[in-house]
Scaffold this motif. Structure first.
Motif, PDB file in Angstrom:
ATOM      1  N   SER A   1      21.235   1.228 -36.354  1.00 19.77           N
ATOM      2  CA  SER A   1      20.253   0.617 -37.254  1.00 19.77           C
ATOM      3  C   SER A   1      20.363   1.174 -38.669  1.00 19.77           C
ATOM      4  O   SER A   1      20.222   0.444 -39.650  1.00 19.77           O
ATOM      5  N   PHE A   2      20.609   2.472 -38.779  1.00 23.32           N
ATOM      6  CA  PHE A   2      20.689   3.108 -40.096  1.00 23.32           C
ATOM      7  C   PHE A   2      21.838   2.538 -40.920  1.00 23.32           C
ATOM      8  O   PHE A   2      21.652   2.120 -42.066  1.00 23.32           O
ATOM      9  N   SER A   3      23.027   2.516 -40.350  1.00 22.06           N
ATOM     10  CA  SER A   3      24.172   2.017 -41.104  1.00 22.06           C
ATOM     11  C   SER A   3      24.043   0.527 -41.397  1.00 22.06           C
ATOM     12  O   SER A   3      24.490   0.051 -42.445  1.00 22.06           O
ATOM     13  N   PHE A   4      23.411  -0.225 -40.488  1.00 29.01           N
ATOM     14  CA  PHE A   4      23.157  -1.640 -40.760  1.00 29.01           C
ATOM     15  C   PHE A   4      22.263  -1.786 -41.987  1.00 29.01           C
ATOM     16  O   PHE A   4      22.551  -2.576 -42.899  1.00 29.01           O
TER      17      PHE A   4
ATOM     18  N   ILE B   1      16.698  10.904 -46.748  1.00 29.94           N
ATOM     19  CA  ILE B   1      15.918  11.643 -45.746  1.00 29.94           C
ATOM     20  C   ILE B   1      16.540  11.482 -44.361  1.00 29.94           C
ATOM     21  O   ILE B   1      16.631  12.441 -43.586  1.00 29.94           O
ATOM     22  N   VAL B   2      17.003  10.271 -44.063  1.00 27.65           N
ATOM     23  CA  VAL B   2      17.648  10.038 -42.766  1.00 27.65           C
ATOM     24  C   VAL B   2      18.948  10.829 -42.657  1.00 27.65           C
ATOM     25  O   VAL B   2      19.289  11.350 -41.588  1.00 27.65           O
ATOM     26  N   THR B   3      19.679  10.945 -43.775  1.00 32.20           N
ATOM     27  CA  THR B   3      20.973  11.641 -43.724  1.00 32.20           C
ATOM     28  C   THR B   3      20.836  13.131 -43.457  1.00 32.20           C
ATOM     29  O   THR B   3      21.834  13.792 -43.152  1.00 32.20           O
ATOM     30  N   LEU B   4      19.629  13.669 -43.548  1.00 36.58           N
ATOM     31  CA  LEU B   4      19.438  15.089 -43.257  1.00 36.58           C
ATOM     32  C   LEU B   4      19.792  15.410 -41.807  1.00 36.58           C
ATOM     33  O   LEU B   4      19.996  16.572 -41.455  1.00 36.58           O
ATOM     34  N   ARG B   5      19.861  14.375 -40.976  1.00 35.92           N
ATOM     35  CA  ARG B   5      20.296  14.551 -39.587  1.00 35.92           C
ATOM     36  C   ARG B   5      21.744  14.105 -39.398  1.00 35.92           C
ATOM     37  O   ARG B   5      22.227  14.030 -38.268  1.00 35.92           O
ATOM     38  N   LYS B   6      22.415  13.792 -40.505  1.00 38.87           N
ATOM     39  CA  LYS B   6      23.788  13.293 -40.409  1.00 38.87           C
ATOM     40  C   LYS B   6      24.787  14.388 -40.773  1.00 38.87           C
ATOM     41  O   LYS B   6      25.050  15.278 -39.989  1.00 38.87           O
ATOM     42  N   ASN B   7      25.336  14.319 -41.983  1.00 45.39           N
ATOM     43  CA  ASN B   7      26.348  15.295 -42.377  1.00 45.39           C
ATOM     44  C   ASN B   7      26.313  15.532 -43.878  1.00 45.39           C
ATOM     45  O   ASN B   7      25.645  14.810 -44.624  1.00 45.39           O
TER      46      ASN B   7
ATOM     47  N   VAL C   1      31.519   8.439 -31.602  1.00 46.53           N
ATOM     48  CA  VAL C   1      30.708   8.015 -32.731  1.00 46.53           C
ATOM     49  C   VAL C   1      31.286   8.434 -34.069  1.00 46.53           C
ATOM     50  O   VAL C   1      32.035   9.383 -34.172  1.00 46.53           O
ATOM     51  N   SER C   2      30.892   7.697 -35.128  1.00 41.85           N
ATOM     52  CA  SER C   2      31.295   8.019 -36.488  1.00 41.85           C
ATOM     53  C   SER C   2      30.138   8.675 -37.218  1.00 41.85           C
ATOM     54  O   SER C   2      29.071   8.867 -36.672  1.00 41.85           O
ATOM     55  N   SER C   3      30.344   8.983 -38.493  1.00 40.04           N
ATOM     56  CA  SER C   3      29.268   9.638 -39.237  1.00 40.04           C
ATOM     57  C   SER C   3      28.094   8.704 -39.475  1.00 40.04           C
ATOM     58  O   SER C   3      26.985   9.131 -39.721  1.00 40.04           O
ATOM     59  N   PHE C   4      28.324   7.388 -39.406  1.00 36.49           N
ATOM     60  CA  PHE C   4      27.239   6.425 -39.584  1.00 36.49           C
ATOM     61  C   PHE C   4      26.725   5.902 -38.254  1.00 36.49           C
ATOM     62  O   PHE C   4      25.543   5.911 -37.985  1.00 36.49           O
ATOM     63  N   GLY C   5      27.619   5.393 -37.404  1.00 38.97           N
ATOM     64  CA  GLY C   5      27.163   4.700 -36.213  1.00 38.97           C
ATOM     65  C   GLY C   5      27.998   4.986 -35.002  1.00 38.97           C
ATOM     66  O   GLY C   5      28.567   6.044 -34.869  1.00 38.97           O
ATOM     67  N   THR C   6      28.075   4.013 -34.088  1.00 35.87           N
ATOM     68  CA  THR C   6      28.729   4.216 -32.804  1.00 35.87           C
ATOM     69  C   THR C   6      29.922   3.298 -32.642  1.00 35.87           C
ATOM     70  O   THR C   6      29.916   2.178 -33.090  1.00 35.87           O
TER      71      THR C   6
END
Length: 336
Positions: free
Chosen positions: A62-65, A117-123, A294-299
């Motif tokens: 959902s985030f990358s979309f 803010i969402v990317t704080l759980r990403k990379n 998975v990738s840095s954005f999605g699956t």
């Protein structure tokens, strides 16, 4: 065969288009160059990112979309307004609306901040990109409100580094995926689950079996393998789960297997032992196996070769199949 990872294309489309516009904003290129940017913005930055967004939602991210569709639409809108205003009989005329444009840029800055803010759980890569992007929008808003050339130039430089960051992230994903390991840094997840021990009984609890399709789903999401005892526990847990599930089959006790490798990590010195264990299970208990990585954005769904398995360990975050029935459907679709 599973779909590939669309995120690098979206990142490259965003980065390349932004880079071109920042040539103008920094004063490095002529103002008329914006019309060249508009062509790129329509097809690459706009349509390209929106296509990526569609594939990302199919993957379940959902985030990358939201990210790719939003900025894809932004570029299409920007190009449309630019081209429309250039016409002799434009609906926009010669009107000037600095207040409206300031508010427009602020709202895009706010949206980018929310994405940050969402990317704080990403990379790290995505965090840097969205910090710079948010700052760029706020500076552009300030430049529009004050008519300051200096602030506009500053926004151009921030936008330039935003574009470079997005470009790097896209290229890093492609290279890391191709090599099956972290060749270029910055894509490892920021947050990792706390280390916890792994037992045979716990592994059995992570399995679910669908008798109709003779398929077993291994819900290994978040698993951290850092001791040799963990490898033995996984082997015995999976083996026992399969034997228990197929004990009444009357035939060969083998199953189709789907493994969720979201955020799985394996200690480097145990990687070879781990994959030797998986090869043992494949020979003796698997009819087939599909691994979700998975990738840095999605699956995306990975294949079964060693390189793709390692990539599953090194990429970022995304969503995966929620139950064995959904996973079995994906398996049957891929096999068909």
């Amino acid at each position: 065969m599973g779909l590939g990872n669309p995120a690098p294309l979206g990142l490259l489309a965003f980065g390349m288009t932004t880079l071109m516009l920042m040539y103008v904003e920094t004063g490095w290129a002529e103002t008329e160059f914006e019309y060249v940017v508009a062509g790129n913005a329509i097809f690459y930055g706009g349509v390209g990112q929106m296509l990526v967004a569609i594939f990302e939602i199919i993957h379940g991210s959902s985030f990358s979309f939201a990210v790719f569709f939003s900025y894809g639409a932004f570029w299409l809108g920007w190009a449309f307004v630019l081209v429309e205003r250039a016409k002799d009989y434009s609906a926009f005329g010669d009107a000037s609306y600095p207040t409206g444009m300031t508010l427009f840029l602020i709202q895009w800055g706010i949206l980018s901040t929310c994405f940050f803010i969402v990317t704080l759980r990403k990379n790290i890569c995505l965090i840097v990109v969205f910090v710079l992007l948010s700052t760029t929008f706020y500076l552009l808003a300030a430049a529009t409100a004050t008519s300051s050339l200096a602030v506009k130039r500053a926004a151009g430089y921030f936008g330039f580094f935003t574009a470079v960051g997005a470009f790097y992230t896209g290229v890093a994903e492609l290279i890391n995926e191709e090599w099956g390991r972290h060749v270029l840094p910055g894509l490892r997840p920021i947050l990792s689950p706390a280390l916890k021990d792994i037992s045979k009984e716990e592994i059995q609890k992570l399995t679910s079996y669908d008798k109709k399709s003779n398929s077993m789903f291994l819900q290994f999401s978040g698993l951290q393998v850092y001791r040799k005892e963990h490898i033995a526990a996984i082997r015995e847990g999976v083996k026992t789960a399969i034997l228990d599930a197929t004990k009444d089959s009357g035939g060969e006790q083998k199953v189709h297997v789907i493994v969720d490798y979201k955020n799985v990590s394996i200690a480097k010195d145990l990687e070879e032992d781990y994959w030797e264990m998986t090869r043992f299970l494949e020979r003796h208990y698997y009819l087939s196996v599909r691994r979700f990585c998975v990738s840095s954005f999605g699956t995306r769904m990975g294949g079964d070769n060693q390189q793709q398995r390692n990539a599953a360990m090194s990429d970022g975050e995304g969503s995966s199949a929620k139950n064995s029935h959904e996973s079995t459907a994906k398996l049957e679709e891929a096999s068909g």
